[in-house]
Write an enzyme that holds these catalytic residues in place. Structure first.
Site, PDB file in Angstrom:
ATOM      1  N   CYS A   1       0.788  -1.328   0.133  1.00 15.32           N
ATOM      2  CA  CYS A   1       0.268   0.177  -0.055  1.00 15.32           C
ATOM      3  C   CYS A   1       0.848   0.944  -0.140  1.00 15.32           C
ATOM      4  O   CYS A   1       1.981   0.974   0.105  1.00 15.32           O
ATOM      5  CB  CYS A   1      -1.204  -0.201   1.026  1.00 15.32           C
ATOM      6  SG  CYS A   1      -1.863  -1.420   1.312  1.00 15.32           S
TER       7      CYS A   1
ATOM      8  N   ARG B   1       1.234   1.934  -6.224  1.00 15.43           N
ATOM      9  CA  ARG B   1       1.596   0.246  -4.631  1.00 15.43           C
ATOM     10  C   ARG B   1       0.111   0.308  -5.207  1.00 15.43           C
ATOM     11  O   ARG B   1       0.045  -1.109  -3.813  1.00 15.43           O
ATOM     12  CB  ARG B   1       2.460   1.140  -3.676  1.00 15.43           C
ATOM     13  CG  ARG B   1       3.734   1.882  -4.327  1.00 15.43           C
ATOM     14  CD  ARG B   1       3.837   2.459  -3.032  1.00 15.43           C
ATOM     15  NE  ARG B   1       4.066   1.364  -1.802  1.00 15.43           N
ATOM     16  CZ  ARG B   1       5.161   0.669  -1.479  1.00 15.43           C
ATOM     17  NH1 ARG B   1       5.916   1.018  -2.313  1.00 15.43           N
ATOM     18  NH2 ARG B   1       5.538  -0.159  -0.319  1.00 15.43           N
TER      19      ARG B   1
ATOM     20  N   TRP C   1      -3.757  -1.645  -0.947  1.00 13.03           N
ATOM     21  CA  TRP C   1      -3.915  -2.969  -1.926  1.00 13.03           C
ATOM     22  C   TRP C   1      -3.608  -3.563  -0.730  1.00 13.03           C
ATOM     23  O   TRP C   1      -3.095  -4.757   0.010  1.00 13.03           O
ATOM     24  CB  TRP C   1      -2.444  -3.471  -2.369  1.00 13.03           C
ATOM     25  CG  TRP C   1      -2.175  -4.785  -3.352  1.00 13.03           C
ATOM     26  CD1 TRP C   1      -1.885  -5.572  -2.662  1.00 13.03           C
ATOM     27  CD2 TRP C   1      -2.581  -4.231  -4.722  1.00 13.03           C
ATOM     28  NE1 TRP C   1      -1.807  -6.291  -3.833  1.00 13.03           N
ATOM     29  CE2 TRP C   1      -1.793  -5.754  -4.841  1.00 13.03           C
ATOM     30  CE3 TRP C   1      -3.210  -3.706  -5.961  1.00 13.03           C
ATOM     31  CZ2 TRP C   1      -2.554  -6.152  -6.534  1.00 13.03           C
ATOM     32  CZ3 TRP C   1      -3.001  -3.767  -7.128  1.00 13.03           C
ATOM     33  CH2 TRP C   1      -2.482  -5.045  -7.430  1.00 13.03           C
TER      34      TRP C   1
ATOM     35  N   ASN D   1       0.686  -0.566   5.951  1.00 14.62           N
ATOM     36  CA  ASN D   1       1.247  -1.417   4.695  1.00 14.62           C
ATOM     37  C   ASN D   1       2.107  -1.735   4.942  1.00 14.62           C
ATOM     38  O   ASN D   1       2.876  -2.086   5.902  1.00 14.62           O
ATOM     39  CB  ASN D   1       2.215   0.224   4.056  1.00 14.62           C
ATOM     40  CG  ASN D   1       2.576  -1.058   2.772  1.00 14.62           C
ATOM     41  OD1 ASN D   1       2.480  -2.011   2.312  1.00 14.62           O
ATOM     42  ND2 ASN D   1       4.235  -0.493   2.152  1.00 14.62           N
ATOM     43  N   GLY D   2       1.125  -3.500   5.629  1.00 12.80           N
ATOM     44  CA  GLY D   2       2.182  -4.155   5.118  1.00 12.80           C
ATOM     45  C   GLY D   2       0.900  -5.434   5.565  1.00 12.80           C
ATOM     46  O   GLY D   2       0.308  -5.389   5.438  1.00 12.80           O
TER      47      GLY D   2
ATOM     48  N   GLU E   1       8.062 -20.603 -20.621  1.00 12.93           N
ATOM     49  CA  GLU E   1       7.890 -19.083 -19.395  1.00 12.93           C
ATOM     50  C   GLU E   1       8.699 -18.267 -20.101  1.00 12.93           C
ATOM     51  O   GLU E   1       8.804 -17.094 -20.119  1.00 12.93           O
ATOM     52  CB  GLU E   1       7.423 -19.477 -18.248  1.00 12.93           C
ATOM     53  CG  GLU E   1       7.877 -18.274 -17.385  1.00 12.93           C
ATOM     54  CD  GLU E   1       6.390 -17.358 -16.963  1.00 12.93           C
ATOM     55  OE1 GLU E   1       5.919 -17.636 -18.105  1.00 12.93           O
ATOM     56  OE2 GLU E   1       6.899 -15.799 -17.168  1.00 12.93           O
TER      57      GLU E   1
ATOM     58  N   LYS F   1       8.758 -14.645 -22.402  1.00 14.10           N
ATOM     59  CA  LYS F   1       9.209 -13.402 -21.509  1.00 14.10           C
ATOM     60  C   LYS F   1       9.719 -12.892 -22.466  1.00 14.10           C
ATOM     61  O   LYS F   1      10.211 -11.769 -22.914  1.00 14.10           O
ATOM     62  CB  LYS F   1       9.946 -13.528 -20.804  1.00 14.10           C
ATOM     63  CG  LYS F   1       9.582 -14.015 -18.900  1.00 14.10           C
ATOM     64  CD  LYS F   1       8.383 -12.492 -18.403  1.00 14.10           C
ATOM     65  CE  LYS F   1       7.436 -12.810 -18.651  1.00 14.10           C
ATOM     66  NZ  LYS F   1       6.444 -13.660 -18.917  1.00 14.10           N
TER      67      LYS F   1
ATOM     68  N   GLU G   1       7.180 -11.528 -25.683  1.00 17.52           N
ATOM     69  CA  GLU G   1       6.450 -10.420 -25.156  1.00 17.52           C
ATOM     70  C   GLU G   1       7.212  -9.230 -24.709  1.00 17.52           C
ATOM     71  O   GLU G   1       6.131  -8.408 -25.285  1.00 17.52           O
ATOM     72  CB  GLU G   1       5.219 -10.791 -24.319  1.00 17.52           C
ATOM     73  CG  GLU G   1       5.918 -10.693 -23.075  1.00 17.52           C
ATOM     74  CD  GLU G   1       4.990 -11.053 -21.645  1.00 17.52           C
ATOM     75  OE1 GLU G   1       3.851 -10.705 -21.982  1.00 17.52           O
ATOM     76  OE2 GLU G   1       5.149 -11.837 -20.412  1.00 17.52           O
TER      77      GLU G   1
ATOM     78  N   HIS H   1      11.975 -35.146 -31.426  1.00 17.94           N
ATOM     79  CA  HIS H   1      10.711 -35.506 -33.075  1.00 17.94           C
ATOM     80  C   HIS H   1      10.407 -34.161 -33.603  1.00 17.94           C
ATOM     81  O   HIS H   1       9.089 -33.528 -34.406  1.00 17.94           O
ATOM     82  CB  HIS H   1       9.821 -35.397 -31.703  1.00 17.94           C
ATOM     83  CG  HIS H   1      10.123 -36.774 -30.644  1.00 17.94           C
ATOM     84  ND1 HIS H   1       9.862 -37.889 -31.518  1.00 17.94           N
ATOM     85  CD2 HIS H   1      10.121 -36.196 -29.834  1.00 17.94           C
ATOM     86  CE1 HIS H   1      10.343 -39.112 -30.823  1.00 17.94           C
ATOM     87  NE2 HIS H   1      10.672 -37.796 -29.685  1.00 17.94           N
TER      88      HIS H   1
ATOM     89  N   LYS I   1      -1.946  -5.172 -19.779  1.00 17.14           N
ATOM     90  CA  LYS I   1      -1.756  -6.178 -18.642  1.00 17.14           C
ATOM     91  C   LYS I   1      -2.740  -6.876 -18.310  1.00 17.14           C
ATOM     92  O   LYS I   1      -2.008  -8.231 -17.800  1.00 17.14           O
ATOM     93  CB  LYS I   1      -1.743  -4.977 -17.336  1.00 17.14           C
ATOM     94  CG  LYS I   1      -1.296  -5.461 -15.778  1.00 17.14           C
ATOM     95  CD  LYS I   1       0.188  -6.286 -16.104  1.00 17.14           C
ATOM     96  CE  LYS I   1       0.383  -7.440 -15.283  1.00 17.14           C
ATOM     97  NZ  LYS I   1       1.410  -7.804 -15.313  1.00 17.14           N
TER      98      LYS I   1
HETATM   99  C1  AGP Z   1       3.011 -12.979 -18.878  1.00 15.24           C
HETATM  100  O1  AGP Z   1       3.750 -12.219 -19.171  1.00 15.24           O
HETATM  101  C2  AGP Z   1       1.386 -11.636 -20.188  1.00 15.24           C
HETATM  102  N1  AGP Z   1       1.870 -10.684 -18.755  1.00 15.24           N
HETATM  103  C3  AGP Z   1       0.214 -12.990 -19.583  1.00 15.24           C
HETATM  104  O2  AGP Z   1       0.396 -13.810 -20.401  1.00 15.24           O
HETATM  105  C4  AGP Z   1      -1.018 -12.970 -19.556  1.00 15.24           C
HETATM  106  O3  AGP Z   1       0.289 -13.932 -17.628  1.00 15.24           O
HETATM  107  C5  AGP Z   1      -1.926 -13.717 -18.877  1.00 15.24           C
HETATM  108  O4  AGP Z   1      -2.514 -12.733 -19.516  1.00 15.24           O
HETATM  109  C6  AGP Z   1      -2.724 -13.766 -17.430  1.00 15.24           C
HETATM  110  O5  AGP Z   1      -3.044 -12.517 -16.432  1.00 15.24           O
HETATM  111  P1  AGP Z   1      -3.366 -13.498 -15.460  1.00 15.24           P
HETATM  112  O6  AGP Z   1      -2.698 -13.782 -14.771  1.00 15.24           O
HETATM  113  O7  AGP Z   1      -3.832 -12.030 -14.649  1.00 15.24           O
HETATM  114  O8  AGP Z   1      -4.045 -14.273 -15.720  1.00 15.24           O
END
Ligand code: AGP
Length: 615
Positions: free
Chosen positions: A2, A27, A75, A101-102, A488, A492, A495, A511, A610
């Protein structure tokens, strides 16, 4: 995580605090509030929503109430976001008001004792318990506010950055810190307190940063008295002359939110297991799980639904749940699951994983699973988010807001929660030996230290990134627990750098994908201590014999892969099931540095949002 702000001085407090809250909204932003001393009483306004919603509710009288006040942007970790749970919180007498905050881990125990002494509570928060504990001690011990705070904090277990004042002593603010940041701005005849310097940098660049376990009594016209909470020993604080600008402070001095969040992982992993992982007692305790353990213990199957990085976290947990709790697991892309008319019975348990808690496909998949009779458990980061409200129960990660579009700390805190769940269920089912169970409890507690150690290789990883920033394709390979980490790592990279990258199980190379190997196809291989190690070494040799270039993630001290790989990135040794929590770190940093070298918009990559709240 927070944001807290406080002011005492010669100016009108309200505009300083309100503007300070706006600067701290990164935050936490699910609710906000402010308390001001008006010469006699405490005027307070607080609301669910953003700081703008708060300012719309503050009346003209309050906006000029006086020169002392505190404010908070939340938060949520305890208690859903609503007006009542918003901070500040006032003690029963109305004399004391606090922002925090905590996380106070033992607040339920403290609350029970206060209720016995006649205290009443209006919110679900741990913070309201703290301010009334301080009030009770102040009355019982007949001591000043500072002393009461010190005695109270010695009874508290958890993390905090707090600021509070007593309307009967309006020339002072008391602050304290353990595990959450707190800065004190020192102006001309005025003082500021805040989670970071952004709220006061325009008024002063002289700041004191309290250390963990320290508190301060800030009195107008007096020197700040800094003390150790444990023993009241006086501390001589150092005053920093800040050279940072606003934007740099918001990012904690890092160039991007993504890098800041990568480096937050040691602390947020600890926040996520705080109060839930108790190695000394040999127990794991998850509030949302305890009443539903039988469902998991008797489940025919666990179905995990998620998207993107959260899906990768789910895939890691498939290996862990099946190994430790001996329960069949299926990991489904939510977007596929929801349209497939899946076969679900009431003996199935569904886990929905989502950082934002707002991903449309995951939310709809949750609703579908519920309609088909499944028990649905949520692992989310945003308290009160749609998915967290739609599930029957759940456990929150305590990662704090994740601003960078590319998920990093969400991934490691999700795995932390899922690992805790697997340990708890395995313990109930008796499917894990006591020694194995205890070993993993203790090793999980060490993960923040190991992640911090992995982060120290950043400069080396940046040098590796420079060698590969201009390639067009990457392959990422892993086996077992680290196959999902390979996926993953590839996600990263693609993207945020826009370089094409694919993750594969290392054994799958034969394969088809091995046809891709030549000197222009770098291959990242996760080759840490595991049951598959020798096989991964063979995979590496197969690639080398076709002129592929290898970047290997190895356990520190490795001597075999280090001899044959072109580049290595070392991580501390940890039990195989926990390696994803450390092997992902160099892959996050590799992607970050390549993207920065390519001048990409790291925090907001093209075409991405996001939270994908549309289908
Ligand atoms: C991952 O770096 C991306 N931002 C994206 O794949 C994300 O993980 C996906 O959209 C799921 O989002 P969420 O965890 O908020 O459901």
């Amino acid at each position: 995580m927070c944001g807290i702000v406080g002011y005492i001085g010669h100016q009108n407090a309200y505009p300083i605090i309100l503007n300070g809250l706006r600067r701290l909204e990164y935050r936490g932003y699910d609710s906000a509030g402010i308390a001001l001393y008006d010469g006699e009483n405490i005027q307070m306004c607080k609301t669910k929503g953003k700081v703008d919603d708060l300012s719309a509710k503050v009346n003209a009288e309050m906006a000029t109430a006086g020169n002392l006040g505190i404010g908070h942007t939340r938060w949520a970790t305890h208690g859903v976001p609503n007006d009542v749970n918003s901070h500040p919180h006032v003690s029963n007498s109305g004399d004391l008001v606090i922002i925090h905050n905590g996380i106070i881990e033992n607040y339920t125990t403290l609350k029970k004792e206060l209720v016995k002494r006649g205290y009443t509570f209006h919110s679900d928060t741990d913070t309201e318990v703290l301010v009334n504990l301080i009030e009770e001690i102040k009355k019982q011990e007949n001591v000043k506010l500072g002393k009461a705070v010190q005695i109270a904090l010695n009874q508290v277990v958890g993390a905090y950055a707090i600021a509070l004042f007593d309307r009967n002593k309006p020339d002072e603010i008391v602050v304290a810190k353990l595990g959450s940041p707190l800065a004190i701005g020192i102006g001309e005849g005025e003082f500021f307190v805040a989670s970071d310097a952004t709220p006061f940098i325009e008024f002063t660049n002289n700041a004191i940063y309290l250390e963990d376990g320290e508190m301060a009594i800030i009195r107008l016209g007096r020197e700040i008295a800094v003390r150790r909470i444990a023993n009241d020993e006086r501390v001589d604080p150092s005053i920093h002359e800040l050279q940072l600008n606003l934007e740099q402070i918001e990012k904690g001095g890092y160039d991007h939110f993504m890098l800041k969040e990568i480096y937050e992982q040691p602390s947020v992993i600890k926040d996520t297991y705080r109060g839930r992982l108790l190695p000394n007692e040999g127990i794991v305790r998850l509030g949302g799980l305890e009443d539903h353990l039988e469902k998991f213990a008797n489940a025919n199957r666990i179905i995990i639904i998620a998207c993107g990085t959260s899906w990768h976290a789910g895939l890691v947990s498939e290996y862990i749940f099946e190994e430790w709790a001996r329960v069949p697991v299926e990991v489904e892309y939510a977007s596929e699951f929801r349209y497939r008319n899946p076969i679900i019975t009431e003996k199935d348990v569904v886990i929905a994983i989502s950082q934002s808690g707002e991903t449309a496909d995951t939310l709809e998949a949750v609703k579908l699973a519920k309609r088909k009779g499944a028990f649905v458990y949520g692992v989310c980061n945003v308290v009160g988010s749609s998915i967290s409200r739609e599930t029957h129960s759940g456990t929150y990660t305590h990662a704090g807001p994740e601003i960078g579009v590319a998920s990093t700390k969400a991934f490691t805190t999700q795995i932390t929660v899922l690992t805790l769940m697997a340990l708890r269920i395995a313990k109930v089912k008796g499917t894990m030996s006591h020694s194995d169970y205890m070993m993993h409890l203790r090793e999980l507690e060490l993960i923040p230290t190991k992640v911090a150690q992995a982060l120290k290789t950043n400069d080396h990883i940046k040098a590796v990134a420079r060698e590969f920033k201009d390639v067009s394709n990457f392959l990422y390979l892993g086996r077992g627990y680290n196959f999902p980490v390979a996926l993953e790592g590839a996600l990263k990279l693609k993207e945020i750098s826009y370089i094409h990258a694919e993750g594969y199980p290392a054994a799958e190379m034969k394969h088809g994908p091995i046809a891709l190997i030549d000197e222009n196809m770098p291959v990242v291989v996760i080759a840490v201590n595991s049951n598959h190690y020798e096989k991964v070494v063979s995979n590496i040799q197969e690639i080398k014999s076709r002129n592929g270039r290898i970047i290997a993630v190895v356990t520190e001290g490795d001597t075999t892969v280090t001899e044959i790989a072109d580049y290595v990135m070392e991580v501390p040794k940890t039990p195989e099931a926990l390696t994803p929590l450390v092997t992902t770190i160099p892959l996050q940093l590799l992607s970050y540095h390549i993207a920065v070298m390519l001048n990409r918009n790291v925090d907001q990559p093209r075409n991405l949002a996001k939270s994908v709240t549309v289908e």
